[in-house]
Design an enzyme around this catalytic site. Structure first.
Site, PDB file in Angstrom:
ATOM      1  N   LYS A 180       0.851  -1.210   0.000  1.00 33.51           N
ATOM      2  CA  LYS A 180       0.000   0.000   0.000  1.00 33.51           C
ATOM      3  C   LYS A 180       0.880   1.251   0.000  1.00 33.51           C
ATOM      4  CE  LYS A 180      -0.225  -0.172   5.045  1.00 33.51           C
ATOM      5  NZ  LYS A 180      -1.020  -0.620   6.205  1.00 33.51           N
ATOM      6  N   ARG A 236     -10.510  -0.068  14.994  1.00 32.31           N
ATOM      7  CA  ARG A 236     -10.337   0.656  13.739  1.00 32.31           C
ATOM      8  C   ARG A 236     -11.208  -0.086  12.723  1.00 32.31           C
ATOM      9  NH1 ARG A 236      -4.273   1.402  11.405  1.00 32.31           N
ATOM     10  NH2 ARG A 236      -4.971  -0.394  10.204  1.00 32.31           N
ATOM     11  N   TYR A 272      15.720  30.238   6.688  1.00 31.76           N
ATOM     12  CA  TYR A 272      14.631  31.092   7.183  1.00 31.76           C
ATOM     13  C   TYR A 272      14.658  31.242   8.701  1.00 31.76           C
ATOM     14  CZ  TYR A 272      12.503  30.542   2.560  1.00 31.76           C
ATOM     15  OH  TYR A 272      12.249  30.546   1.221  1.00 31.76           O
ATOM     16  N   MET A 330      11.347  24.403   1.534  1.00 37.14           N
ATOM     17  CA  MET A 330      10.542  23.535   0.669  1.00 37.14           C
ATOM     18  C   MET A 330      11.417  22.679  -0.244  1.00 37.14           C
ATOM     19  SD  MET A 330       7.479  24.503  -1.962  1.00 37.14           S
ATOM     20  CE  MET A 330       6.461  25.280  -0.730  1.00 37.14           C
TER      21      MET A 330
HETATM   22  C1  LIG Z   1      -0.270  -1.631   6.828  1.00 38.22           C
HETATM   23  C2  LIG Z   1      -0.869  -2.901   7.270  1.00 38.22           C
HETATM   24  C3  LIG Z   1      -0.089  -4.050   7.454  1.00 38.22           C
HETATM   25  C4  LIG Z   1       1.423  -4.047   7.427  1.00 38.22           C
HETATM   26  O1  LIG Z   1       1.883  -3.499   8.647  1.00 38.22           O
HETATM   27  P1  LIG Z   1       3.454  -3.442   8.990  1.00 38.22           P
HETATM   28  O2  LIG Z   1       3.488  -2.984  10.391  1.00 38.22           O
HETATM   29  O3  LIG Z   1       4.044  -2.447   8.027  1.00 38.22           O
HETATM   30  O4  LIG Z   1       3.989  -4.789   8.782  1.00 38.22           O
HETATM   31  C5  LIG Z   1      -0.728  -5.237   7.729  1.00 38.22           C
HETATM   32  N1  LIG Z   1      -2.073  -5.296   7.832  1.00 38.22           N
HETATM   33  C6  LIG Z   1      -2.855  -4.185   7.695  1.00 38.22           C
HETATM   34  C7  LIG Z   1      -4.322  -4.294   7.850  1.00 38.22           C
HETATM   35  C8  LIG Z   1      -2.285  -2.953   7.433  1.00 38.22           C
HETATM   36  O5  LIG Z   1      -3.056  -1.866   7.302  1.00 38.22           O
END
Ligand SMILES: *Cc1c(COP(=O)(O)O)cnc(C)c1O
Length: 387
Positions: A41, A139, A273, A321
């Site tokens: 992701k 979550r 800055y 930046m």
């Molecule tokens: C991002 C994520 C992972 C991977 O987590 P890491 O700590 O980077 O290994 C696994 N499962 C879900 C649901 C995630 O959102």
């Protein structure tokens, strides 16, 4: 770098795909009884989705994991034909495209099951669904109260031939502290949810719970599939317990640049800055063409570690930046430092170069954020088996 026909890049994030493959191979050895889903992701945590995914497959990832359907579709467009799970969706999302592209989908509410079933009908094929239970992260995931109804709803759609419940899964809140009591409580809640689903007739192909930290430290929680993200990129998810090498991992990304200017200034020169840094002596300053527009945290002013032409320094003054300044005072070879010399913000730590973990500690965040936030202006360049 030495190819005269190719211009030098002011800055680049060099990604060693061989490290990604080797890290996944190492994870398969940490979890010998499970399959590995490499989580790619967020553009593979900033490393570049498609090349990183290919490298992860080469290392033995039989699954890839993404948050959003668009990410899964990019993998398919790039020619990936293996199992891919997408898990974060909203009503009206591109479920039909996902089912048509043979992407596994997570559902954590009955509306999700309904939309996936409708997508299966529209696409003319059976969808594959992973039901997510909230075991204590609060979550994504169905609450324990909603779980039996969600399972029943999905099994009804399965009986109609629209979908198959192929997975049951959850996510840990405290895996970076392997002894934290929450993890055991989540494991118990997961077992209870599996029992409920089994009693109602679910026969999932894969049960999965472990992220990187649990994949490396909790073999009792590997189940059928582990879902490492950070470890795939060679960073330690449990820096208090050990660095990458302690787990057979190697950081894949090196954020590097070339000095854009080297110049002498008098003592008492205010730098960048707001003059948050003032040169204590007459000195030599180096200009580095990376700033917060590239994802360098602005919080790194006066504290971000930076390696210039073989030695470690600290950013002088605020992060702009597009650029940061380094005070090269105190190095015996300062007269030899030139515009064009190599700068490394973070890499695998060889030769005293800072790491993403060093950056995380300097600006009070986690290495996840350091690599993932590197911006789109920074070209990703790749080292692979041919390099
Ligand atoms: C991002 C994520 C992972 C991977 O987590 P890491 O700590 O980077 O290994 C696994 N499962 C879900 C649901 C995630 O959102």
């Amino acid at each position: 770098m030495n190819d005269p026909s190719r211009p030098v890049l002011p800055a680049e994030a060099e990604v060693d795909l061989r490290a990604i493959s080797a890290n996944v191979a190492s994870l398969t050895r940490h979890a010998p009884s499970a399959e590995v889903m490499a989580v790619v992701k967020a553009d593979a945590y900033g490393h570049g989705l498609e090349p990183s995914a290919r490298a992860a497959r080469a290392g033995g990832a039989t699954w890839l994991g993404v948050a959003q359907i668009a990410e899964a579709l990019r993998l398919r467009a790039a020619g990936d034909t293996g199992r891919v799970l997408s898990w974060l969706h909203v009503p009206g999302d591109a479920f039909t495209d996902a089912v048509a592209a043979d992407v596994d989908l997570s559902a954590n509410a009955t509306w999700g099951v309904d939309e996936i079933a409708a997508a299966a009908r529209a696409a003319g094929r059976t969808a594959r669904v992973h039901l997510k239970i909230d075991t204590g992260l609060s979550r994504a995931g169905a609450s324990a109260d909603d779980w039996p109804a969600l399972v029943d709803h999905a099994l009804t759609a399965q009986a109609d031939g629209l979908l198959e419940v192929v997975g049951i899964w959850s996510h840990l809140a405290w895996a970076d502290d392997p002894k934290h009591p929450t993890t055991d409580r989540q494991a118990e809640a997961f077992e209870a949810a599996l029992d409920v689903a089994h009693a109602r007739g679910a026969r999932p192909e894969v049960r999965h719970l472990a992220n990187s930290a649990a994949a490396l430290t909790r073999p009792d929680l590997h189940y059928d599939l582990v879902r490492p993200g950070l470890a795939v990129y060679g960073l330690s998810p449990v820096p208090d317990l050990g660095g990458p090498a302690d787990f057979g991992l190697r950081p894949a990304m090196t954020l590097r640049a070339r000095l854009a200017l080297v110049k002498q200034v008098p003592a008492g020169s205010g730098v960048s800055y707001g003059h948050a840094y003032t040169t204590p002596r007459a000195t030599t300053l180096g200009l580095v063409p990376l700033g917060y527009g590239d994802g360098v945290p602005r919080a790194a002013g006066n504290c971000g570690p930076i390696w210039v032409a073989g030695r470690r320094h600290t950013i002088a003054g605020r992060v702009s930046m597009d650029q940061v300044v380094v005070d090269l005072d105190g190095r015996p070879d300062v007269a030899e430092v030139r515009a064009g010399d190599l700068v490394v913000l973070f890499g695998d730590g060889r030769d005293g170069q800072p790491t993403a973990q060093d950056w995380a500690e300097a600006v009070d965040t986690i290495s996840y954020e350091i690599v993932t936030r590197i911006g789109s202006r920074v070209p990703r360049t790749y080292l692979d088996a041919g390099s």
